[in-house]
Design an enzyme around this catalytic site. Structure first.
Site, mmCIF file in Angstrom:
data_model
loop_
_atom_site.group_PDB
_atom_site.id
_atom_site.type_symbol
_atom_site.label_atom_id
_atom_site.label_comp_id
_atom_site.label_asym_id
_atom_site.label_seq_id
_atom_site.Cartn_x
_atom_site.Cartn_y
_atom_site.Cartn_z
ATOM 1 N N GLY A 169 1.069 -1.201 -0.097
ATOM 2 C CA GLY A 169 0.016 -0.126 0.051
ATOM 3 C C GLY A 169 0.847 1.155 0.001
ATOM 4 O O GLY A 169 1.855 1.220 -0.515
ATOM 5 N N GLY A 403 21.403 14.307 -30.079
ATOM 6 C CA GLY A 403 20.873 14.857 -28.806
ATOM 7 C C GLY A 403 21.356 14.090 -27.845
ATOM 8 O O GLY A 403 21.847 14.515 -26.801
HETATM 9 C C1 HXC Z 1 -2.817 -4.890 12.172
HETATM 10 C C2 HXC Z 1 -1.463 -6.811 11.243
HETATM 11 C C3 HXC Z 1 -1.469 -6.006 10.153
HETATM 12 C C4 HXC Z 1 -2.151 -4.755 10.026
HETATM 13 C C5 HXC Z 1 -0.390 -7.964 9.957
HETATM 14 N N1 HXC Z 1 -1.133 -7.789 11.114
HETATM 15 N N2 HXC Z 1 -0.813 -6.784 9.234
HETATM 16 N N3 HXC Z 1 -2.185 -5.861 12.276
HETATM 17 N N4 HXC Z 1 -2.751 -4.172 10.847
HETATM 18 N N5 HXC Z 1 -1.751 -4.067 8.798
HETATM 19 C C6 HXC Z 1 -0.974 -8.909 12.124
HETATM 20 C C7 HXC Z 1 -1.582 -10.008 11.794
HETATM 21 O O1 HXC Z 1 -2.981 -9.851 12.431
HETATM 22 C C8 HXC Z 1 -0.825 -11.254 12.854
HETATM 23 O O2 HXC Z 1 -1.154 -11.014 14.058
HETATM 24 C C9 HXC Z 1 0.528 -10.776 12.411
HETATM 25 O O3 HXC Z 1 0.469 -9.117 12.267
HETATM 26 C C10 HXC Z 1 1.056 -11.385 11.159
HETATM 27 O O4 HXC Z 1 0.395 -11.549 10.096
HETATM 28 P P1 HXC Z 1 -0.117 -12.914 9.328
HETATM 29 O O5 HXC Z 1 -1.140 -12.420 8.561
HETATM 30 O O6 HXC Z 1 -0.342 -13.914 10.358
HETATM 31 O O7 HXC Z 1 1.296 -12.886 8.519
HETATM 32 P P2 HXC Z 1 1.444 -13.518 7.138
HETATM 33 O O8 HXC Z 1 0.684 -14.771 6.688
HETATM 34 O O9 HXC Z 1 3.025 -13.514 7.114
HETATM 35 O O10 HXC Z 1 0.913 -12.350 6.065
HETATM 36 C C11 HXC Z 1 1.448 -11.178 6.131
HETATM 37 C C12 HXC Z 1 0.730 -10.152 5.525
HETATM 38 C C13 HXC Z 1 -0.819 -10.118 5.951
HETATM 39 C C14 HXC Z 1 0.684 -10.385 3.789
HETATM 40 C C15 HXC Z 1 1.470 -8.827 5.395
HETATM 41 O O11 HXC Z 1 -0.602 -10.120 7.208
HETATM 42 C C16 HXC Z 1 -1.536 -8.966 5.331
HETATM 43 O O12 HXC Z 1 -2.212 -8.971 4.194
HETATM 44 N N6 HXC Z 1 -1.741 -7.913 6.179
HETATM 45 C C17 HXC Z 1 -2.620 -6.908 5.703
HETATM 46 C C18 HXC Z 1 -1.806 -6.152 4.860
HETATM 47 C C19 HXC Z 1 -2.657 -4.795 4.587
HETATM 48 O O13 HXC Z 1 -3.616 -4.853 3.872
HETATM 49 N N7 HXC Z 1 -2.122 -3.772 5.159
HETATM 50 C C20 HXC Z 1 -2.896 -2.457 4.970
HETATM 51 C C21 HXC Z 1 -2.329 -1.755 3.637
HETATM 52 S S1 HXC Z 1 -2.799 -0.073 3.746
HETATM 53 P P3 HXC Z 1 -0.970 -12.157 15.027
HETATM 54 O O14 HXC Z 1 -1.323 -11.713 16.324
HETATM 55 O O15 HXC Z 1 -1.762 -13.063 14.628
HETATM 56 O O16 HXC Z 1 0.521 -12.699 15.168
HETATM 57 C C22 HXC Z 1 -1.693 0.845 4.067
HETATM 58 C C23 HXC Z 1 -2.047 1.979 3.914
HETATM 59 C C24 HXC Z 1 -0.924 2.957 4.193
HETATM 60 O O17 HXC Z 1 -0.790 0.499 4.529
HETATM 61 C C25 HXC Z 1 -1.462 4.217 3.287
HETATM 62 C C26 HXC Z 1 -0.259 5.141 3.685
HETATM 63 C C27 HXC Z 1 -0.402 6.320 3.087
#
Ligand code: HXC
Length: 515
Positions: A169, A403
């Site tokens: 993101g 150029g």
């Molecule tokens: C809160 C999060 C998190 C998030 C991961 N975790 N991403 N908690 N907010 N964004 C937590 C999970 O709940 C989990 O907690 C631990 O981190 C590990 O995540 P897993 O999913 O178990 O790990 P994995 O299978 O390796 O997957 C990793 C991942 C996935 C691909 C990154 O976690 C994921 O898709 N996360 C969301 C990504 C996302 O959409 N983020 C927002 C993007 S938008 P526990 O307690 O179970 O260990 C953004 C906007 C920014 O960032 C804008 C700026 C301008």
């Protein structure tokens, strides 16, 4: 005091354990280190001082009140690399996925402010699930604060991003605003929208590695500057590379004792092939100029028709920009223009003299190039070279046409010195193209058009495809024996050491993001 120390020790252990052994083991199983192990790999032993060690979040929504997030998912502080100070943050994926909440962002902003105030490089180690979903708009605000600091620090302190896990993101924009993005193959991915969103919107099917892995960003997008098979190699290389950079834009890169190049001077005479239609590897020329083993190539897999990087000549750091005749004959195109312009600006902001090796037949012709904005992108090269106030030296190895000749650090754009090898061909365009236009009628009317065309081409080649017309008009300072190139560069760099030039705006160029 014993009790107090025990309590301190207990609390510290808890924070340093991050998300616990199980999550750390998961991290290791994926070939990844934990946040603190990464700091150990990068920093001189015992040099790390932590900032905000006991900080944690203060949000209460979605069950966060009961949830402990050690160090709020990021370790921040300062340390030393080869005795020189750096500020840094290292996101802890074991601690709530390294997700960025309000306090996590505040910790990062604090070290960024300190790095800028103290004129030290800033290193960000990224391994995060992105904005902490539970903290909503406060997390978003945190990213905004970081982006603004990245921008204000750009061109003043070196900013290096290590991508060692997911970076998704808007989170990708902080690394994108920094000088260098280093990625680990297989375990790091960067994308604005992930595979699932892409499939739902466009129907395209792609996995996250193919979409945003190190290979995609090294070869196709150009987002990654250098990639590594594992973290050990990345951090070892980063330690070495920091030695090629000054601490900030007011200083010069450290100078060390020089060592001879990998290729002897006479060997430089045999690199350019006799036939102007044959390619060769400009890396050999670079190897004959730089101190052996000092070349740090940037963007080695992206826009391979140009080569850029840093290296040393007799111990002094220089920026190298070269056309690469092995690919697309060394033409300038959209991507290589961006690559070159960015590198020129990077070197200019950090007082690194520019050495440009020219062998280009021109801009790459084609509808896709024109519609892709070669005019817009090519202008960035002209702008970057014209604006740069560091010493600028160009060496024309072979073709320098039209150029593209002007763009590749010609005297007209402000090169402090321009020299050419005897094999140089400096003219408004190549013999074939020129003859087809200028002698079109003679060729068409000749009894044997092809023989006439070849005769005209040869005549043009004799007359213009050499360095002496440009040299006699003062556009080339000297025609040199290739064997003298390194010594020539060394002497000219010495003579330019005291160069004092002001940017026309009165300000330094602000950072390296091409306009
Ligand atoms: C809160 C999060 C998190 C998030 C991961 N975790 N991403 N908690 N907010 N964004 C937590 C999970 O709940 C989990 O907690 C631990 O981190 C590990 O995540 P897993 O999913 O178990 O790990 P994995 O299978 O390796 O997957 C990793 C991942 C996935 C691909 C990154 O976690 C994921 O898709 N996360 C969301 C990504 C996302 O959409 N983020 C927002 C993007 S938008 P526990 O307690 O179970 O260990 C953004 C906007 C920014 O960032 C804008 C700026 C301008």
């Amino acid at each position: 005091m014993d009790d107090l120390l025990r309590e301190l020790h207990r609390r510290r252990q808890k924070v340093h354990a991050g998300g616990g052994e199980e999550r750390a083991a998961k991290q290791h199983a994926r070939g990844k280190y934990t946040a603190r192990e990464r700091l150990d790999l990068l920093l001189d032993e015992g040099s790390f001082s932590e900032i905000g060690e006991f900080i944690t979040h203060r949000s209460g929504d979605f069950g966060m009140r009961e949830r402990e997030v050690p160090a709020d998912g990021v370790v921040t502080g300062h340390g030393k690399v080869c005795g020189r100070p750096v500020y840094l943050y290292s996101q802890d994926f074991t601690s709530m996925g390294g997700s960025l909440g309000e306090m996590h962002a505040q910790k990062i902003c604090r070290v960024m402010d300190l790095a800028l105030q103290n004129g030290c490089p800033m290193i960000g180690i990224n391994d995060s699930g992105g904005a902490r979903i539970q903290e909503g708009v406060d997390a978003l605000n945190g990213y905004g604060e970081i982006f603004r600091r990245n921008t204000l620090a750009s061109g003043i302190i070196p900013q290096i991003s290590v991508i060692a896990g997911p970076c998704a993101g808007g989170a990708t924009y902080s690394p994108a605003l920094t000088d260098m993005v280093l990625m680990v193959r297989d375990s790091a991915q960067m994308f604005i929208t992930g595979p699932a969103v892409i499939q739902s919107v466009t129907g395209e099917q792609v996995d996250s590695e193919e979409l945003g892995g190190a290979e995609a960003h090294a070869r196709k997008s150009g987002v990654a500057h250098v990639t590594y098979p594992d973290e050990d190699q990345l951090f070892a290389d980063l330690r070495w590379m920091l030695g090629l950079l000054p601490l900030n834009s007011e200083e010069e890169a450290p100078r060390i004792d020089g060592i001879p190049p990998a290729i002897g001077p006479e060997d430089l005479r045999n690199i350019v092939p006799e036939s102007p239609y044959k390619g060769y590897n400009v890396q050999q020329v670079i190897d004959g100029i730089l101190d052996e083993g000092t070349f740090f190539q940037i963007h080695s897999e992206f826009a391979t028709n140009a080569v850029v990087g840093l290296g040393r000549i007799e111990g002094r750091v220089v920026g190298i920009i070269a056309n690469q005749p092995r690919f697309l004959a060394g033409c300038l195109d959209v991507d290589s223009s961006d690559k070159i312009a960015r590198h020129v600006r990077f070197c200019d902001t950090f007082n690194i003299p520019l050495v440009t090796l020219v062998d280009t037949p021109g801009y790459l012709p084609g509808v896709s190039q024109e519609h892709g904005g070669i005019i817009r992108h090519g202008a960035k090269v002209l702008y970057a070279y014209s604006e740069a106030t560091v010493p600028k030296i160009s060496v024309v190895l072979r073709k320098a046409y039209g150029g593209a000749y002007l763009a590749m650090c010609s005297r007209s754009l402000g090169a402090d010195a321009a020299v050419a090898w005897p094999s140089a061909e400096i003219a408004v365009m190549g013999p074939e193209g020129a003859c087809n236009i200028v002698f079109r009628r003679e060729i068409e009317e000749a009894e044997d058009s092809e023989t006439m065309r070849q005769r005209m081409i040869e005549e043009y080649r004799q007359k213009f495809a050499n360095p002496y017309v440009a040299a006699s008009n003062g556009y080339i300072d000297s025609v040199i024996d290739p064997a003298e190139t390194r010594q020539e560069l060394q002497l000219r760099l010495q003579a330019l050491q005291g160069k004092r030039a002001r940017h026309s705006s009165g300000r330094r160029p602000h950072g390296n993001i091409p306009l």
